[in-house]
Motif scaffolding. Structure first.
Motif, PDB file in Angstrom:
ATOM      1  N   PRO A  10       0.745  -1.718   0.162  1.00  0.00           N
ATOM      2  CA  PRO A  10       0.591   0.126  -0.354  1.00  0.00           C
ATOM      3  C   PRO A  10       0.667   1.043   0.209  1.00  0.00           C
ATOM      4  O   PRO A  10       2.815   1.158   0.296  1.00  0.00           O
ATOM      5  N   ALA A  11       0.161   2.398  -0.324  1.00  0.00           N
ATOM      6  CA  ALA A  11       0.914   3.682  -0.717  1.00  0.00           C
ATOM      7  C   ALA A  11       1.415   4.376   0.880  1.00  0.00           C
ATOM      8  O   ALA A  11       0.893   3.506   2.083  1.00  0.00           O
ATOM      9  N   PRO A  12       2.369   4.866   0.753  1.00  0.00           N
ATOM     10  CA  PRO A  12       2.756   5.355   2.682  1.00  0.00           C
ATOM     11  C   PRO A  12       1.876   6.152   2.752  1.00  0.00           C
ATOM     12  O   PRO A  12       1.494   7.616   1.943  1.00  0.00           O
ATOM     13  N   PRO A  13       1.931   6.873   4.191  1.00  0.00           N
ATOM     14  CA  PRO A  13       1.139   8.898   4.447  1.00  0.00           C
ATOM     15  C   PRO A  13       2.196   9.338   4.299  1.00  0.00           C
ATOM     16  O   PRO A  13       3.519   9.045   4.857  1.00  0.00           O
ATOM     17  N   SER A  14       2.665  10.349   3.704  1.00  0.00           N
ATOM     18  CA  SER A  14       3.635  11.042   3.170  1.00  0.00           C
ATOM     19  C   SER A  14       3.296  12.350   2.580  1.00  0.00           C
ATOM     20  O   SER A  14       2.442  12.001   1.231  1.00  0.00           O
ATOM     21  N   PRO A  15       3.878  13.803   2.742  1.00  0.00           N
ATOM     22  CA  PRO A  15       3.800  14.764   1.807  1.00  0.00           C
ATOM     23  C   PRO A  15       3.987  14.660  -0.239  1.00  0.00           C
ATOM     24  O   PRO A  15       3.294  14.899  -0.612  1.00  0.00           O
TER      25      PRO A  15
ATOM     26  N   ALA B  54       0.596   1.278  15.544  1.00  0.00           N
ATOM     27  CA  ALA B  54      -1.109   0.841  15.727  1.00  0.00           C
ATOM     28  C   ALA B  54      -1.300   0.376  15.377  1.00  0.00           C
ATOM     29  O   ALA B  54      -2.893  -0.432  15.092  1.00  0.00           O
ATOM     30  N   THR B  55      -1.314   0.950  13.356  1.00  0.00           N
ATOM     31  CA  THR B  55      -2.329   0.218  12.463  1.00  0.00           C
ATOM     32  C   THR B  55      -1.711  -1.160  12.553  1.00  0.00           C
ATOM     33  O   THR B  55      -2.689  -2.634  12.161  1.00  0.00           O
ATOM     34  N   THR B  56      -0.838  -1.904  11.953  1.00  0.00           N
ATOM     35  CA  THR B  56       0.423  -2.993  11.810  1.00  0.00           C
ATOM     36  C   THR B  56      -0.384  -3.621  13.539  1.00  0.00           C
ATOM     37  O   THR B  56      -0.157  -4.963  13.373  1.00  0.00           O
TER      38      THR B  56
ATOM     39  N   THR C  80      -5.532   6.880   5.866  1.00  0.00           N
ATOM     40  CA  THR C  80      -5.931   5.986   5.307  1.00  0.00           C
ATOM     41  C   THR C  80      -6.195   5.677   4.555  1.00  0.00           C
ATOM     42  O   THR C  80      -7.166   3.539   4.452  1.00  0.00           O
ATOM     43  N   GLU C  81      -5.892   5.755   3.516  1.00  0.00           N
ATOM     44  CA  GLU C  81      -5.845   4.432   2.025  1.00  0.00           C
ATOM     45  C   GLU C  81      -4.809   3.466   2.552  1.00  0.00           C
ATOM     46  O   GLU C  81      -5.330   1.972   2.530  1.00  0.00           O
ATOM     47  N   ARG C  82      -3.605   3.163   2.808  1.00  0.00           N
ATOM     48  CA  ARG C  82      -2.921   1.960   3.486  1.00  0.00           C
ATOM     49  C   ARG C  82      -3.971   1.067   4.709  1.00  0.00           C
ATOM     50  O   ARG C  82      -3.239   0.504   4.620  1.00  0.00           O
ATOM     51  N   ASP C  83      -4.650   2.187   5.762  1.00  0.00           N
ATOM     52  CA  ASP C  83      -4.705   1.411   6.928  1.00  0.00           C
ATOM     53  C   ASP C  83      -5.612   0.832   6.191  1.00  0.00           C
ATOM     54  O   ASP C  83      -6.242  -0.596   6.523  1.00  0.00           O
ATOM     55  N   ALA C  84      -6.698   0.768   5.244  1.00  0.00           N
ATOM     56  CA  ALA C  84      -7.912   0.390   4.705  1.00  0.00           C
ATOM     57  C   ALA C  84      -7.685  -0.677   4.191  1.00  0.00           C
ATOM     58  O   ALA C  84      -8.138  -1.150   4.317  1.00  0.00           O
ATOM     59  N   GLU C  85      -6.355  -1.118   3.362  1.00  0.00           N
ATOM     60  CA  GLU C  85      -6.111  -2.081   2.321  1.00  0.00           C
ATOM     61  C   GLU C  85      -5.738  -3.104   3.766  1.00  0.00           C
ATOM     62  O   GLU C  85      -6.097  -4.023   3.080  1.00  0.00           O
ATOM     63  N   LEU C  86      -4.377  -2.284   4.521  1.00  0.00           N
ATOM     64  CA  LEU C  86      -4.042  -3.673   5.872  1.00  0.00           C
ATOM     65  C   LEU C  86      -5.418  -4.159   5.971  1.00  0.00           C
ATOM     66  O   LEU C  86      -5.586  -5.243   6.591  1.00  0.00           O
ATOM     67  N   ILE C  87      -6.626  -3.635   7.273  1.00  0.00           N
ATOM     68  CA  ILE C  87      -6.956  -3.989   7.984  1.00  0.00           C
ATOM     69  C   ILE C  87      -8.409  -4.434   7.212  1.00  0.00           C
ATOM     70  O   ILE C  87      -8.895  -5.031   7.776  1.00  0.00           O
ATOM     71  N   THR C  88      -9.058  -4.296   5.892  1.00  0.00           N
ATOM     72  CA  THR C  88      -9.563  -4.914   5.380  1.00  0.00           C
ATOM     73  C   THR C  88      -8.998  -6.118   4.814  1.00  0.00           C
ATOM     74  O   THR C  88      -9.946  -7.481   4.748  1.00  0.00           O
ATOM     75  N   ILE C  89      -7.697  -6.525   4.034  1.00  0.00           N
ATOM     76  CA  ILE C  89      -7.301  -7.946   4.231  1.00  0.00           C
ATOM     77  C   ILE C  89      -7.411  -8.724   5.968  1.00  0.00           C
ATOM     78  O   ILE C  89      -7.950 -10.042   5.815  1.00  0.00           O
ATOM     79  N   ALA C  90      -6.498  -8.082   6.626  1.00  0.00           N
ATOM     80  CA  ALA C  90      -7.035  -8.261   8.149  1.00  0.00           C
ATOM     81  C   ALA C  90      -8.657  -8.968   8.289  1.00  0.00           C
ATOM     82  O   ALA C  90      -8.558 -10.494   9.520  1.00  0.00           O
ATOM     83  N   ARG C  91      -9.206  -8.364   8.025  1.00  0.00           N
ATOM     84  CA  ARG C  91     -10.847  -8.972   8.361  1.00  0.00           C
ATOM     85  C   ARG C  91     -11.065  -9.883   8.011  1.00  0.00           C
ATOM     86  O   ARG C  91     -11.864 -11.136   8.061  1.00  0.00           O
ATOM     87  N   SER C  92     -10.739  -9.816   6.325  1.00  0.00           N
ATOM     88  CA  SER C  92     -11.307 -11.254   5.646  1.00  0.00           C
ATOM     89  C   SER C  92      -9.950 -12.668   5.820  1.00  0.00           C
ATOM     90  O   SER C  92     -10.778 -13.435   5.572  1.00  0.00           O
ATOM     91  N   ILE C  93      -9.068 -12.312   6.337  1.00  0.00           N
ATOM     92  CA  ILE C  93      -8.620 -13.526   7.809  1.00  0.00           C
ATOM     93  C   ILE C  93      -8.793 -14.026   8.040  1.00  0.00           C
ATOM     94  O   ILE C  93      -8.323 -15.092   8.392  1.00  0.00           O
ATOM     95  N   ALA C  94      -8.841 -13.128   8.923  1.00  0.00           N
ATOM     96  CA  ALA C  94      -9.992 -13.680  10.520  1.00  0.00           C
ATOM     97  C   ALA C  94     -10.958 -14.852  10.440  1.00  0.00           C
ATOM     98  O   ALA C  94     -11.569 -15.017  10.769  1.00  0.00           O
ATOM     99  N   GLU C  95     -11.865 -15.108   8.981  1.00  0.00           N
ATOM    100  CA  GLU C  95     -12.939 -15.261   8.773  1.00  0.00           C
ATOM    101  C   GLU C  95     -12.469 -16.544   7.837  1.00  0.00           C
ATOM    102  O   GLU C  95     -13.075 -17.049   8.053  1.00  0.00           O
ATOM    103  N   THR C  96     -10.636 -17.118   8.122  1.00  0.00           N
ATOM    104  CA  THR C  96     -10.529 -18.520   7.191  1.00  0.00           C
ATOM    105  C   THR C  96     -10.095 -19.282   8.685  1.00  0.00           C
ATOM    106  O   THR C  96      -9.523 -18.890   9.880  1.00  0.00           O
ATOM    107  N   ALA C  97     -10.152 -20.151   8.498  1.00  0.00           N
ATOM    108  CA  ALA C  97      -9.364 -21.296   9.470  1.00  0.00           C
ATOM    109  C   ALA C  97      -7.779 -22.333   8.718  1.00  0.00           C
ATOM    110  O   ALA C  97      -7.140 -22.504   9.156  1.00  0.00           O
ATOM    111  N   GLN C  98      -7.728 -21.411   7.354  1.00  0.00           N
ATOM    112  CA  GLN C  98      -6.895 -22.545   6.909  1.00  0.00           C
ATOM    113  C   GLN C  98      -5.250 -21.209   6.607  1.00  0.00           C
ATOM    114  O   GLN C  98      -5.096 -20.542   7.633  1.00  0.00           O
TER     115      GLN C  98
END
Length: 360
Positions: free
Chosen positions: A207-212, A252-254, A219-237
């Motif tokens: 994901p793209a970093p927060p930077s000038p 805090a995001t990681t 928000t873009e970086r955080d949304a990508e990482l956390i959305t993937i995390a929410r998807s992974i949370a639903e699998t046992a594989q």
């Protein structure tokens, strides 16, 4: 000396306090990165204050107490990535090559033209998986020589610093290139088949970093990482996530990503493995990551030699061992974490249903 000490302490306080604001502006989130450097500066200032200031004066006591508080606060975030912390992932000396999976994560730097250095590294370490970040068509053509030994690949050459390539010795299926949050920032998802025949769900991200010069906020970086995390949370594989997250291991995001996904960090208790910036030893932090489910133990993890990029490659050798799954625990999420994760995703319109779920 008192003025110099007070000025230095004020700088340390500001740098320490900014991340507490929870604001997504790049300047605030950027203070998550140099915690080791801020702690080092705070220690130096403490030494100066003890040696050169009048310890009988109340102002000296206030400066020392304030600097010490900042020092220990910064230390709290980075201590898990030192050898004194308990290991989150068990070590193994398993010799069975069929259960092993090795990965090299390499941000090549698009303008870097020392492709031979990376090719030599691949020849020396013989990873099962190589993922390159910032790789464009030039890099794709140069790395074509790898395809004799790594015949399986997913290629996404881009000229915007977010190209991505995956090369593999092992077969995979259900591969997909996705643009989860930003239309020009890809991620790659696939189901890898181990030599044992077991399947591993893999996600490669950058994901793209927060930077000038990139996104003004995180928000873009955080949304990508956390959305993937929410998807992974639903699998046992079995799951592996790797790439340049443009975030440090202790942010805090990681930490929220680890809590929600349930994935483990093999660096905890082993070291920081600072991969960026390769040219400036004092300005280094861990930007390149690998997280995995508790199906794996770790045999080796190391930062590899420079290849001309501003990042060092990261090498990880994991062992697939589902028998230890119940004995390895990472961070756990509570209802506040889940609510925060949902908010982070929804703020950018990202849905966990849009994350490819290979071999679900």
């Amino acid at each position: 000396m008192l003025i110099i000490s007070a000025t230095a302490t004020l700088f340390i306080v500001i740098a320490t306090a900014l991340p507490l604001l929870k604001h997504t502006h790049w300047l605030v989130r950027g203070m998550d990165f140099p915690r080791l450097q801020i702690a080092s500066i705070a220690m130096g200032v403490l030494i100066v204050e003890f040696i050169f200031l009048d310890l009988q004066r109340p102002i000296t006591g206030l400066l020392i107490a304030t600097t010490a508080l900042c020092f220990f606060w910064q230390l709290w975030w980075i201590l898990p990535y030192t050898l004194i912390w308990p290991k989150e992932v068990k070590a193994t000396n398993a010799l069975d090559p069929n259960s092993q999976l090795s990965v090299i994560t390499a941000n090549v730097l698009k303008t870097n033209r020392n492709s031979d250095a990376l090719i030599d590294i691949v020849a020396a370490y013989k990873p099962d998986i190589l993922v390159t970040l910032e790789s464009d068509t030039w890099w794709q053509n140069r790395l074509k020589v790898l395809e004799a030994d790594m015949p399986y690949s997913v290629k996404c050459p881009l000229d915007n610093l977010y190209g991505m390539h995956v090369y593999s010795r092992l077969p995979f299926s259900e591969e997909k290139i996705s643009y989860l949050v930003e239309k020009d920032i890809p991620s790659i998802h696939l189901a890898l088949e181990l030599r044992t025949g077991d399947k591993v769900r893999m996600h490669f991200v950058h994901p793209a970093p927060p930077s000038p010069t990139e996104n003004a906020e995180s928000t873009e970086r955080d949304a990508e990482l956390i959305t993937i995390a929410r998807s992974i949370a639903e699998t046992a594989q079995a799951v592996i996530v790797t790439g340049d997250l443009n975030d440090v291991a202790w942010s805090a995001t990681t930490r929220l990503f680890r809590k929600i996904s349930g994935l483990l960090d093999p660096r905890v208790g082993r070291g920081m493995f600072n991969t960026f910036h390769a040219a400036y030893p004092f300005l280094r932090w861990p930007l390149d990551h690998i997280f995995h489910s508790s199906h794996f133990t770790v045999k080796n993890i190391q930062r590899l030699p420079s290849m001309g990029s501003d990042h060092f490659p990261l090498f990880t050798l994991l062992v697939f061992n589902p028998a230890v799954e119940g004995s390895q625990k990472g961070l756990t999420a509570n209802h506040v974490d889940h609510a925060q994760a949902k908010t982070v995703s929804e703020e950018k319109g990202a849905r966990k249903q849009d994350v490819p779920t290979p071999n679900k």
